[in-house]
Design a protein around this motif. Structure first.
Motif, short mmCIF file in Angstrom:
data_model
loop_
_atom_site.label_atom_id
_atom_site.label_comp_id
_atom_site.label_asym_id
_atom_site.label_seq_id
_atom_site.Cartn_x
_atom_site.Cartn_y
_atom_site.Cartn_z
N SER A 86 4.25 -4.55 -4.61
CA SER A 86 5.07 -4.70 -3.40
C SER A 86 4.33 -4.17 -2.17
O SER A 86 4.33 -4.80 -1.11
N ARG A 127 3.05 -6.15 1.31
CA ARG A 127 3.43 -5.69 2.65
C ARG A 127 2.21 -5.39 3.51
O ARG A 127 2.19 -5.68 4.72
N THR A 168 4.87 -2.46 -10.44
CA THR A 168 5.70 -3.34 -9.60
C THR A 168 5.74 -2.83 -8.16
O THR A 168 5.63 -3.61 -7.20
N GLN A 169 5.86 -1.51 -7.99
CA GLN A 169 5.87 -0.92 -6.65
C GLN A 169 4.52 -1.13 -5.96
O GLN A 169 4.46 -1.42 -4.76
#
Length: 557
Positions: free
Chosen positions: A170, A174, A166-167
């Motif tokens: 992300s 970005r 999940t990180q």
């Protein structure tokens, strides 16, 4: 007026330099910031009869002090360091579990066999028999508790894998957003690099590298990213998120999937093997799971099987206090069989069992059984050795394990994962509750026990303490557990040593990168003073030009 223009040009450049120096000072502690410098050049000169008269200075660009090689070195070392730290955090927990020589499994084995010695010395002593059952239950509980701890660690790894993915997603979003900002900025101000946006993107790529090893490629002001064997996770204007799903070969194992588009443009997930994903926290977790956790749990299961099967095989040869032939002392489970999710609907699941008398052949490996349409092939996992099983009718035998395929209708490409020892420790329970049922006596004639005062079979049971019953007759039970402890300790120490060396390398790479890109506050303070003087001097030029102009006006009047 030319003098005034000279002053104005000098003021503007000095002002740019002062602002840039201030920007450097303010961001001296900002992660990923690269020191910036105003590049200037002469504004040219005007030809006159007396020669070329300079027109002053002009700012050309603001350049960041950036070395791609040093940055990549630093990112790579951080990626490796994050993997080693994650691996170390996990394996240290196993090391603490197995290394306890006061209340762990090793003293439990010793106490169990000590109690067998006591029964052999006094076979009619009910208290000695009760102590034996108590020590057996204690040993089995310790083995099950250790296995439960490893199960909980496996579940925790799954949770961390999911969180880390999940990180990662992300960060991909970005970085893609910064790709777009950088493209827009360069279109708005062609030829001038948006340094702060570039720093932010480089830092995000570095941060992402501490989660998983990524390869970055820059083209047309955009960064593309790949992982594993070149699987694209960010390319062009598209982000291909990672996903987590239970592995098709083993649902207890959370697998990482990369995504791609099929011919119709639909995003589909494709499972990656643990070995494809390296570096960063995710690589450390997957490496720990396959390299340490699986092996430790399989080793523990093999030890449980060694104790249980060896004791059972000898116990059934003895007689209890009532003269009845002994039954099984410990419960023994069956090898775990998992059908691949992609198997055909008619594939079925084979029945697995341990081959009687072949305890020493059982390894700490898992096995992949595959059907090619005609024959079955067996491969050790993760070792990779391809075996030629013994075939008797519908039964395949290999490494002390039997697989019965009767009633199955597999199609070519179907496969099954066999785990002979993975859950063996969880199944270890004591089946005897009555002390009188301990078969301590030997046999005087076929089917006739030697009596309550005889401890011949108890002596044979106690002798299993040192008998080489595992690893093709090369290891006893205590030796097998000592090997497990030593293996975990060696892996822990190797990782600790590698982690310390990597920390030194990270420090060296960071120092080298900062020597080029870092902000030196003392240097910036000196620059401020110099730029202030330039600003004052440029201002004096304007003041001088104004005075001269006033003088000219006065002469005219």
């Amino acid at each position: 007026m030319n003098l005034a223009n000279l002053g104005k040009a000098g003021l503007l450049v000095a002002q740019n330099r002062l602002q840039t120096a201030g920007h450097n000072i303010n961001n001296a502690a900002t992660a990923g910031y690269n020191r910036q410098t105003v590049l200037s050049q002469t504004a040219g000169a005007t030809p006159t009869a007396g020669g070329w008269i300079g027109r002053g200075v002009q700012a050309v660009s603001v350049q960041r002090s950036y070395d791609n090689f040093l940055q990549n070195q630093l990112t790579s070392s951080l990626t490796r360091g994050a993997a080693l730290k994650t691996y170390g955090d996990q394996i240290s927990q196993i090391n603490n579990l197995v290394a306890d020589r006061t209340v762990g499994i090793s003293p439990g084995i010793q106490k169990f066999f000590d109690s067998l010695d006591a029964v052999a010395s006094a076979p009619a002593d009910v208290a000695a028999r009760q102590e034996l059952i108590g020590q057996a239950n204690s040993l089995a509980a310790q083995v099950r508790d250790a296995n439960a701890f490893l199960d909980s660690q496996r579940a925790n790894v799954n949770i961390q894998v999911d969180t880390t993915v999940t990180q990662i997603n992300s960060y991909l979003d970005r970085i893609q957003d910064l790709n777009r900002q950088i493209t827009t900025a360069k279109a708005t101000n062609p030829g001038q690099p948006p340094n702060d946006l570039l720093d932010q993107r480089d830092q995000l790529v570095s941060d992402l590298g501490q989660l998983v090893d990524v390869k970055a490629y820059e083209q047309d002001d955009r960064v593309s990213l790949t992982i594993g064997n070149g699987q694209t996770v960010l390319g062009g204007d598209s982000v291909y998120h990672l996903e987590t799903h239970p592995s098709k070969a083993d649902p207890s194992r959370l697998a990482v999937n990369y995504t791609t588009k099929d011919a119709a443009g639909t995003i589909i997930p494709i499972e990656m093997s643990d070995k494809q994903i390296t570096g960063g926290k995710l690589g450390g977790l997957l490496s720990f799971r396959s390299d340490a956790l699986d092996a430790t749990q399989n080793d523990l299961g093999r030890i449980a099987l060694g104790i249980s099967i060896a004791l059972n095989e000898q116990h059934v040869k003895g007689y209890d206090l009532s003269g009845t032939q002994g039954g099984e002392f410990f419960n023994v489970g069956t090898p775990k069989v998992i059908g691949n999710e992609k198997n055909s609907a008619t594939a079925g699941t084979p029945t697995a069992s341990y081959v009687p008398g072949e305890l020493s052949k059982i390894t700490n490996q898992d096995y992949r059984v595959e059907f090619d349409g005609t024959n079955y092939a067996v491969t050790r996992v993760p070792e990779g050795t391809v075996l030629t099983p013994t075939v008797a009718g519908t039964t395949l035998s290999f490494d002390g394990v039997a697989i019965d395929t009767a009633g199955m209708a597999p199609a070519a490409g179907d496969s099954w994962l066999i785990q002979p020892t993975r859950d063996a420790a969880a199944a270890m329970t004591v089946t005897i509750t009555d002390p009188a049922k301990v078969a301590a006596a030997g046999e005087v004639s076929p089917g006739v026990g030697a009596g309550t005062a005889n401890g011949d079979n108890a002596l044979e049971l106690a002798a299993l303490r040192s008998k080489k019953v595992l690893a093709n007759g090369s290891m006893g039970m205590n030796e097998a557990y000592s090997q497990l402890v030593n293996t975990v300790a060696v892996k822990t120490q190797q990782n600790t040593t590698a982690q310390k060396a990597q920390e030194t390398l990270v420090s060296q790479n960071y120092s080298a990168q900062q020597a080029v890109s870092g902000v030196n506050l003392d240097e910036e303070y000196i620059n401020l003073q110099q730029y202030q003087e330039q600003y004052r001097a440029a201002a004096r030029l304007i003041d001088t030009a104004s005075t001269l102009f006033d003088t000219l006006l006065a002469l005219r009047n």
